[in-house]
Scaffold this motif. Structure first.
Motif, PDB file in Angstrom:
ATOM      1  N   ASP A   1       0.767  -1.227  -0.009  1.00  0.00           N
ATOM      2  CA  ASP A   1       0.010   0.060   0.010  1.00  0.00           C
ATOM      3  C   ASP A   1       0.931   1.274  -0.137  1.00  0.00           C
ATOM      4  O   ASP A   1       0.355   2.120  -0.765  1.00  0.00           O
ATOM      5  N   ALA A   2       1.925   1.215   0.886  1.00  0.00           N
ATOM      6  CA  ALA A   2       2.992   2.430   0.739  1.00  0.00           C
ATOM      7  C   ALA A   2       3.381   2.456  -0.454  1.00  0.00           C
ATOM      8  O   ALA A   2       3.692   3.781  -0.965  1.00  0.00           O
ATOM      9  N   LEU A   3       3.780   1.375  -1.168  1.00  0.00           N
ATOM     10  CA  LEU A   3       4.636   1.620  -2.473  1.00  0.00           C
ATOM     11  C   LEU A   3       3.482   2.061  -3.451  1.00  0.00           C
ATOM     12  O   LEU A   3       3.927   3.020  -4.523  1.00  0.00           O
TER      13      LEU A   3
ATOM     14  N   ASP B   1       1.250   4.015  -3.081  1.00  0.00           N
ATOM     15  CA  ASP B   1       1.145   5.559  -2.772  1.00  0.00           C
ATOM     16  C   ASP B   1       2.337   6.254  -3.324  1.00  0.00           C
ATOM     17  O   ASP B   1       2.140   7.517  -3.910  1.00  0.00           O
ATOM     18  N   GLU B   2       3.417   5.617  -3.181  1.00  0.00           N
ATOM     19  CA  GLU B   2       4.589   6.584  -3.606  1.00  0.00           C
ATOM     20  C   GLU B   2       4.853   6.287  -5.271  1.00  0.00           C
ATOM     21  O   GLU B   2       5.368   7.449  -5.761  1.00  0.00           O
ATOM     22  N   GLN B   3       4.462   5.176  -5.822  1.00  0.00           N
ATOM     23  CA  GLN B   3       5.110   4.882  -7.293  1.00  0.00           C
ATOM     24  C   GLN B   3       4.088   4.639  -8.474  1.00  0.00           C
ATOM     25  O   GLN B   3       4.297   4.523  -9.521  1.00  0.00           O
TER      26      GLN B   3
ATOM     27  N   ASP C   1       3.533   6.912 -11.687  1.00  0.00           N
ATOM     28  CA  ASP C   1       4.611   6.899 -12.327  1.00  0.00           C
ATOM     29  C   ASP C   1       4.667   5.648 -13.221  1.00  0.00           C
ATOM     30  O   ASP C   1       5.388   5.704 -14.160  1.00  0.00           O
TER      31      ASP C   1
ATOM     32  N   LYS D   1      -5.170   6.291  -7.565  1.00  0.00           N
ATOM     33  CA  LYS D   1      -4.012   6.611  -7.305  1.00  0.00           C
ATOM     34  C   LYS D   1      -2.984   6.070  -8.566  1.00  0.00           C
ATOM     35  O   LYS D   1      -1.776   6.237  -8.537  1.00  0.00           O
TER      36      LYS D   1
END
Length: 369
Positions: free
Chosen positions: A30-32, A34-36, A39, A74
């Motif tokens: 889930d954190a990944l 959010d970050e990636q 892109d 997202k």
């Protein structure tokens, strides 16, 4: 991933440890995302879906549907399968399957799934997907299939009804759904982890047997829901077949009527005690999930208002939160040609992906004649 009702059992120490590890990995994923994800959308390609056995209800919405929209927004590339073939795994007929499929698409769109960013398709409309079943079936044993919780539960409940070959191979159907589009994440509940592990095993075995160890099929990861198991209005597990649900398509008055019939208890003061007062805790949880609040805080606010105040709070929370969804759904229902067009385009895109995957599989197996 399409869900089914399973019989809740007390988890063993080993199962609890496995779940804890899966939960930790899910949080990292889930954190990944959010970050990636924005892109690199294909890195987190997602497969999820439903069986068209009836209307979606608030359990689907809280545990799955709004999370799909969150992930789509997202940047996650999403495939949503309407698993129509799976309707007949445990039924003698398809029922009102056309209306049910139409209803699912209406709820998907009303909830915010964007057909430009999410591929919504029906299982039966993608022949190449089903052709993957044959090589995948060769990679599992009869014993493995019979150990699957869904198959075991159906065997336990079947009585005199024989187990169909379609139901026995149900875990492989799900593996084909997930792997045909090279899905990397699959939103699941705790009870579906064995299904996903079977899919991971099929991917691993195919890569080893036919692809010299190369990762033709990635081993998908579980994205676990943080929504607890919700009970129906009668205090048992929420399920369409039991008629104990609040449907997304219900009117405000129908919702109020269903909540009025919900089980509580005789205590006047409302407290959040899931073990001692499961029915009251369940209603508090439903309202709190819609309101994005703590169920304990909501209980304190209701206090000595009793069951009547609790049910009023639940009714208000559900109706207010779903008012926009229901209005959008009604608007979409007035344009059935658009809904059909969404499905046709989704089927077209899913077919293109499935045909490419099947061509790769045939080539690796030396079957490109």
């Amino acid at each position: 991933m399409p869900t089914r009702t399973t019989i809740p059992t007390e988890p063993t120490t080993s199962e609890s440890a496995t779940y804890a590890a899966a939960l930790d990995r899910s949080r990292v994923l889930d954190a990944l995302i959010d970050e990636q994800a924005a892109d690199d959308p294909t890195r987190f390609r997602m497969l999820t879906g439903d069986r068209p056995t009836g209307p979606l209800h608030i359990g689907h919405y809280l545990a799955s549907l709004r999370n799909r929209v969150r992930l789509q927004d997202k940047g996650v590339e999403s495939f949503v399968v309407i698993a129509d073939y799976q309707v007949i795994t445990d039924r003698d007929s398809v029922g009102e399957i056309g209306a049910n499929v139409q209803g699912l698409v209406l709820d998907y769109l009303a909830a915010g799934l964007d057909p430009e960013r999410s591929t919504i398709f029906t299982h039966s409309a993608v022949p190449a997907l089903n052709q993957l079943m044959l090589p995948f079936l060769s990679l599992v044993t009869d014993a493995e299939l019979r150990r699957n919780p869904t198959v075991k539960d159906e065997l336990a409940l079947s009585g005199e009804r024989p187990l169909s070959g379609l139901l026995l191979t149900y875990p492989v159907h799900q593996a084909a759904d997930i792997l045909f589009c090279h899905s990397r994440i699959v939103p699941v509940g705790r009870d579906q982890l064995p299904h996903l592990e079977q899919t991971r095993a099929i991917a691993r075995r195919f890569n080893s047997r036919y692809a010299a160890g190369h990762s033709v099929f990635p081993e998908p990861e579980a994205l676990l829901s943080d929504v607890p198991l919700l009970l129906g209005t009668d205090g048992t597990k929420m399920a369409k077949s039991r008629g104990n649900v609040i449907n997304l398509r219900d009117s405000a008055d129908e919702t109020a009527a269903r909540v009025r019939l919900a089980r509580t208890d005789s205590e006047r003061r409302i407290t959040f005690e899931p073990d001692r007062r499961p029915e009251v805790a369940n209603l508090l949880t439903i309202a709190a999930l819609f309101l994005e609040r703590s169920p304990a805080a909501l209980a304190d606010e209701i206090g000595d208002g009793g069951a009547q105040a609790l049910k009023h709070a639940v009714t208000e929370a559900v109706n207010d939160s779903l008012a926009g969804h229901r209005a959008r759904r009604a608007d979409l229902a007035r344009d059935p040609a658009y809904v059909t067009a969404v499905l046709h385009e989704g089927n077209r895109r899913a077919n293109a992906v499935a045909e490419r995957t099947l061509a790769t599989v045939r080539a690796l197996m030396g079957m490109s004649y």
